[in-house]
Design a protein around this motif. Structure first.
Motif, PDB file in Angstrom:
ATOM      1  N   ALA A  35      61.217  35.045  42.258  1.00  0.00           N
ATOM      2  CA  ALA A  35      60.954  35.808  43.484  1.00  0.00           C
ATOM      3  C   ALA A  35      60.739  37.289  43.187  1.00  0.00           C
ATOM      4  O   ALA A  35      59.915  37.949  43.841  1.00  0.00           O
ATOM      5  CB  ALA A  35      62.108  35.631  44.472  1.00  0.00           C
ATOM      6  N   GLU A  36      61.470  37.832  42.212  1.00  0.00           N
ATOM      7  CA  GLU A  36      61.312  39.249  41.875  1.00  0.00           C
ATOM      8  C   GLU A  36      59.948  39.520  41.253  1.00  0.00           C
ATOM      9  O   GLU A  36      59.335  40.564  41.500  1.00  0.00           O
ATOM     10  CB  GLU A  36      62.422  39.704  40.926  1.00  0.00           C
ATOM     11  N   ILE A  37      59.461  38.585  40.415  1.00  0.00           N
ATOM     12  CA  ILE A  37      58.138  38.757  39.806  1.00  0.00           C
ATOM     13  C   ILE A  37      57.064  38.632  40.892  1.00  0.00           C
ATOM     14  O   ILE A  37      56.092  39.403  40.918  1.00  0.00           O
ATOM     15  CB  ILE A  37      57.901  37.712  38.699  1.00  0.00           C
ATOM     16  N   ARG A  38      57.246  37.678  41.802  1.00  0.00           N
ATOM     17  CA  ARG A  38      56.289  37.509  42.900  1.00  0.00           C
ATOM     18  C   ARG A  38      56.172  38.777  43.738  1.00  0.00           C
ATOM     19  O   ARG A  38      55.098  39.093  44.259  1.00  0.00           O
ATOM     20  CB  ARG A  38      56.712  36.351  43.813  1.00  0.00           C
ATOM     21  N   ASP A  39      57.273  39.494  43.893  1.00  0.00           N
ATOM     22  CA  ASP A  39      57.289  40.668  44.772  1.00  0.00           C
ATOM     23  C   ASP A  39      56.291  41.742  44.335  1.00  0.00           C
ATOM     24  O   ASP A  39      55.919  42.606  45.142  1.00  0.00           O
ATOM     25  CB  ASP A  39      58.694  41.276  44.838  1.00  0.00           C
ATOM     26  N   ASN A  40      55.856  41.710  43.083  1.00  0.00           N
ATOM     27  CA  ASN A  40      54.862  42.684  42.628  1.00  0.00           C
ATOM     28  C   ASN A  40      53.539  42.535  43.378  1.00  0.00           C
ATOM     29  O   ASN A  40      52.741  43.468  43.426  1.00  0.00           O
ATOM     30  CB  ASN A  40      54.618  42.535  41.123  1.00  0.00           C
ATOM     31  N   ALA A  41      53.306  41.334  43.932  1.00  0.00           N
ATOM     32  CA  ALA A  41      52.053  41.076  44.650  1.00  0.00           C
ATOM     33  C   ALA A  41      52.269  40.883  46.148  1.00  0.00           C
ATOM     34  O   ALA A  41      51.369  40.430  46.852  1.00  0.00           O
ATOM     35  CB  ALA A  41      51.363  39.847  44.064  1.00  0.00           C
TER      36      ALA A  41
ATOM     37  N   ALA B  32      39.198  37.528  55.633  1.00  0.00           N
ATOM     38  CA  ALA B  32      40.217  37.274  54.616  1.00  0.00           C
ATOM     39  C   ALA B  32      41.552  37.020  55.297  1.00  0.00           C
ATOM     40  O   ALA B  32      41.981  37.797  56.147  1.00  0.00           O
ATOM     41  CB  ALA B  32      40.325  38.455  53.660  1.00  0.00           C
ATOM     42  N   GLU B  33      42.189  35.923  54.911  1.00  0.00           N
ATOM     43  CA  GLU B  33      43.464  35.534  55.516  1.00  0.00           C
ATOM     44  C   GLU B  33      44.609  35.823  54.543  1.00  0.00           C
ATOM     45  O   GLU B  33      44.556  35.401  53.387  1.00  0.00           O
ATOM     46  CB  GLU B  33      43.431  34.042  55.842  1.00  0.00           C
ATOM     47  N   PRO B  34      45.641  36.544  54.977  1.00  0.00           N
ATOM     48  CA  PRO B  34      46.765  36.812  54.065  1.00  0.00           C
ATOM     49  C   PRO B  34      47.535  35.530  53.745  1.00  0.00           C
ATOM     50  O   PRO B  34      47.676  34.646  54.592  1.00  0.00           O
ATOM     51  CB  PRO B  34      47.639  37.804  54.851  1.00  0.00           C
ATOM     52  N   VAL B  35      48.005  35.428  52.496  1.00  0.00           N
ATOM     53  CA  VAL B  35      48.800  34.272  52.050  1.00  0.00           C
ATOM     54  C   VAL B  35      49.987  34.785  51.241  1.00  0.00           C
ATOM     55  O   VAL B  35      49.939  35.890  50.688  1.00  0.00           O
ATOM     56  CB  VAL B  35      47.961  33.300  51.194  1.00  0.00           C
ATOM     57  N   PRO B  36      51.078  33.995  51.162  1.00  0.00           N
ATOM     58  CA  PRO B  36      52.238  34.429  50.377  1.00  0.00           C
ATOM     59  C   PRO B  36      51.893  34.554  48.901  1.00  0.00           C
ATOM     60  O   PRO B  36      51.053  33.820  48.370  1.00  0.00           O
ATOM     61  CB  PRO B  36      53.262  33.306  50.607  1.00  0.00           C
ATOM     62  N   ALA B  37      52.534  35.481  48.235  1.00  0.00           N
ATOM     63  CA  ALA B  37      52.328  35.681  46.800  1.00  0.00           C
ATOM     64  C   ALA B  37      52.965  34.547  46.006  1.00  0.00           C
ATOM     65  O   ALA B  37      53.999  34.001  46.396  1.00  0.00           O
ATOM     66  CB  ALA B  37      52.912  37.019  46.366  1.00  0.00           C
ATOM     67  N   ARG B  38      52.330  34.187  44.887  1.00  0.00           N
ATOM     68  CA  ARG B  38      52.881  33.224  43.941  1.00  0.00           C
ATOM     69  C   ARG B  38      53.353  33.985  42.702  1.00  0.00           C
ATOM     70  O   ARG B  38      53.021  35.164  42.507  1.00  0.00           O
ATOM     71  CB  ARG B  38      51.826  32.210  43.512  1.00  0.00           C
ATOM     72  N   LEU B  39      54.089  33.274  41.828  1.00  0.00           N
ATOM     73  CA  LEU B  39      54.518  33.892  40.579  1.00  0.00           C
ATOM     74  C   LEU B  39      53.305  34.365  39.779  1.00  0.00           C
ATOM     75  O   LEU B  39      53.316  35.454  39.199  1.00  0.00           O
ATOM     76  CB  LEU B  39      55.346  32.899  39.759  1.00  0.00           C
ATOM     77  N   GLU B  40      52.244  33.553  39.754  1.00  0.00           N
ATOM     78  CA  GLU B  40      51.056  33.935  38.982  1.00  0.00           C
ATOM     79  C   GLU B  40      50.448  35.228  39.518  1.00  0.00           C
ATOM     80  O   GLU B  40      49.926  36.041  38.746  1.00  0.00           O
ATOM     81  CB  GLU B  40      50.020  32.809  39.006  1.00  0.00           C
ATOM     82  N   ASP B  41      50.508  35.438  40.825  1.00  0.00           N
ATOM     83  CA  ASP B  41      49.977  36.674  41.401  1.00  0.00           C
ATOM     84  C   ASP B  41      50.770  37.887  40.906  1.00  0.00           C
ATOM     85  O   ASP B  41      50.185  38.898  40.496  1.00  0.00           O
ATOM     86  CB  ASP B  41      50.023  36.615  42.929  1.00  0.00           C
ATOM     87  N   GLY B  42      52.090  37.780  40.944  1.00  0.00           N
ATOM     88  CA  GLY B  42      52.923  38.869  40.446  1.00  0.00           C
ATOM     89  C   GLY B  42      52.700  39.124  38.970  1.00  0.00           C
ATOM     90  O   GLY B  42      52.673  40.278  38.512  1.00  0.00           O
ATOM     91  N   PHE B  43      52.515  38.045  38.219  1.00  0.00           N
ATOM     92  CA  PHE B  43      52.247  38.129  36.784  1.00  0.00           C
ATOM     93  C   PHE B  43      50.934  38.879  36.535  1.00  0.00           C
ATOM     94  O   PHE B  43      50.852  39.766  35.692  1.00  0.00           O
ATOM     95  CB  PHE B  43      52.181  36.709  36.229  1.00  0.00           C
ATOM     96  N   MET B  44      49.888  38.534  37.286  1.00  0.00           N
ATOM     97  CA  MET B  44      48.589  39.176  37.092  1.00  0.00           C
ATOM     98  C   MET B  44      48.635  40.659  37.474  1.00  0.00           C
ATOM     99  O   MET B  44      47.986  41.488  36.832  1.00  0.00           O
ATOM    100  CB  MET B  44      47.518  38.453  37.907  1.00  0.00           C
TER     101      MET B  44
END
Length: 596
Positions: A229-235, A296-308
């Motif tokens: 969840a903390e990594i996801r928060d970056n996105a 564009a529709e907002p969606v929840p962040a995934r771990l991969e999003d935070g990673f990128m």
């Protein structure tokens, strides 16, 4: 009650390697400090060359750090590596199965090596066979197992004794989604029931999402750590999905977005749409212009999003600006885009009494990206090798680039490029020497060879690595070099056999940006892959299993065949698993209990 020692604790870890021919020393680990709690599942993620494998090998006592301290289960690894090895199990990327030995003989061999007693073996074997579903295949040679079954056997051999810590280095590389799911169920069961500490390095961010803790490495440094969840928060609040304008392929819109790094952090095709991450300071009008007015529709962040988000922040602005590979291939000629360049009719390949490919038919058009998908052992690699002219068909019609492969394979091969799963490079040769060798094999000489070498060195960001020994390059560099060798002679058709296996999301984005440019220039691309998200880049895909064609069509058509409603967002991985499991269920229904 005493608090258990951390599974791993490192302070100020440094590890350097000299690579022959390279200008600089490689800093595999650069002042890394971390603490991994015991009794949980922990992931190491990061791009190629980040230091993940080096850290695991240090933890396993297989090499020593140049500086810093490292304890595993409270034991100083540098002082007593054997004490560590007596309490852990380590499964490297290329696990050493003995392919001429049976499943049972492999288990017995590793039990002998670890000194596992007979009584403990009986209990341990029974549990492992139940977890891996290999009990029906104990007499089968390991070399005759599918890729997924080999991975499960490798894990079982690693667990013939009950370790206090399990180290897994990319355990699911090269296996299909079904096998990947089964392997993770086994690992999760061990954590839940035996409270086993597991540290896994992985290129799949959806796998890391399962873990309690994630450590992100980049260039030998630890750049982030914490729960997913903390990594996801970056996105957070930066992720959106959009539908491409009518007539535009998702990969084309993705390429447009990736080519605008000032506004867009990342973009990837997903379920017929494009998922993207906008920069926090991006101008709304510029983003709208990139989308061509599509909402564009907002969606929840995934771990991969935070990673990128983390990785893009580490890239220099100069590197980001150089990403678009607009000149990856020669310009397309005036040939009809609907021209059929590959024709397959009633294709059959038998090995003795075994039918690997059964009466398969399809065609591929110029400039199309065509995906061959299927579980390990499904027959897709056999089909692929026949299309390349590397394996003759038993029967049927097969024509590639206007040439009948049953009568003129050598003539067809001159018009195709090929990148194999294992990157058929000569590891003891330098980058330049590999290019010279493959260029000569394709008939390039003199100034023409020199010019093409300079072009591909630029296109694939290999300038500065010319004298580096290819066998010592990180995986991402090997992938780029393999692509460069396959495109030296400017082929009409490019065959790619699992080219992104084991590579991180950042490297996969760059790879597919190049493939998109190739297809736009009229090059036909045939690809096999186990990353189901990559099927979204294809114009059409085939799904095979047990030698039979189960589905063919656009990604959306295949999702509908799997039962997806037109307005749902069924992932390609979910569609793949549904189609294969349904077909297997139908095939086994008349003969319940037959081996799978």
């Amino acid at each position: 009650m005493d608090t258990p020692a951390p599974a791993l604790a490192g302070r100020g870890l440094h590890k350097r390697f000299e690579v022959k021919g390279a200008v600089d020393v490689v800093r595999a680990l650069d002042d890394v400090s971390l603490e991994v709690p015991s009794g949980m599942l922990t992931a190491l993620v990061g791009p190629d060359g980040a230091g993940k494998t080096t850290l695991l090998r240090l933890a396993a006592g297989l090499m020593r750090a140049d500086e810093g301290s490292l304890t595993v289960l409270g034991i100083d690894v540098a002082k007593d590596p054997q004490a560590v090895q007596d309490r852990i199990s380590y499964m490297p990327q290329r696990f050493g199965l003995y392919e001429d030995l049976s499943v049972q003989e492999n288990l017995d061999l590793y039990a002998d090596l670890h000194g596992v007693g007979k009584a403990e073996r009986r209990e341990r074997y029974a549990r492992l066979m139940e977890m891996t579903d290999l009990g029906r295949f104990t007499s089968r040679p390991a070399g005759k197992l599918s890729g997924g079954m080999k991975q499960k056997l490798g894990l079982a051999c690693t667990l013939v004794r009950s370790p206090a810590l399990l180290l897994l280095d990319e355990p699911t590389v090269g296996v299909d989604p079904l096998s990947r799911r089964e392997l993770w169920e086994i690992v999760q069961q061990l954590v839940d029931e035996e409270h086993l500490s597991v540290i896994v390095s992985t290129a799949y961010l959806d796998e890391a999402e399962r873990c309690a803790q994630v450590f992100v490495l980049h260039g030998g440094k630890l750049i982030a750590q914490g729960p997913p969840a903390e990594i996801r928060d970056n996105a957070r609040d930066l992720c959106f999905v959009t539908t491409p304008p009518k007539g535009m392929a998702p990969r084309t819109l993705q390429a447009r977005l990736l080519d605008a790094p000032a506004a867009i952090i990342d973009a990837v095709p997903q379920g017929g749409e494009v998922r993207f991450i906008r920069r926090p300071d991006a101008d709304g009008a510029s983003v709208d212009a990139l989308l061509g007015g599509a909402p564009a529709e907002p969606v929840p962040a995934r771990l991969e999003d935070g990673f990128m988000v983390l990785l893009r922040a580490k890239q220099s602005s100069a590197k980001a600006a150089a990403t678009p590979p607009s000149d990856t291939s020669p310009p397309a000629d005036d040939a009809d885009a609907d021209e059929v360049v590959i024709q397959v009719k009633d294709l059959v390949r038998k090995f003795g009494d075994f039918t690997a490919v059964a009466s398969t038919s399809f065609d591929v058009r110029r400039g199309e990206i065509f995906g061959l998908l299927g579980p390990n052992g499904a027959g897709k690699t056999t089909t692929f090798r026949m299309l390349c002219g590397l394996l003759p068909a038993s029967s049927g019609f097969l024509q590639v680039a206007g040439v009948n492969l049953r009568t003129a394979r050598a003539q067809a091969r001159a018009r195709i490029g090929y990148v194999s799963q294992k990157f058929a490079l000569y590891g003891n040769l330098s980058v330049t020497e590999n290019l010279q060798f493959f260029g000569g094999a394709y008939g390039l000489r003199g100034q023409r060879l020199h010019d093409r070498m300079q072009t591909v060195l630029q296109q694939f960001d290999l300038v500065g690595q010319e004298n580096a020994t290819s066998g010592q390059l990180p995986g991402g560099f090997k992938q780029r070099l393999a692509m460069a060798t396959g495109l030296l002679h400017e082929p009409e058709i490019l065959f790619l056999d699992e080219p992104t296996s084991g590579t991180d999301p950042l490297a996969r984005r760059e790879f597919w940006r190049r493939i998109t440019a190739l297809a736009a220039a009229g090059v036909t691309v045939i690809i096999t892959t186990h990353f189901m998200e990559e099927a979204e880049y294809c114009d059409r895909i085939v799904i095979q299993d047990a030698g039979k064609l189960l589905a063919i069509g656009t990604p959306q058509q295949v999702r509908v065949q799997a039962g997806s409603a037109p307005d749902s967002r069924l992932s390609m991985e979910e569609a793949f698993i549904d189609i294969v499991t349904q077909a297997r269920g139908n095939a086994s229904a008349p003969a319940a209990g037959a081996p799978a």
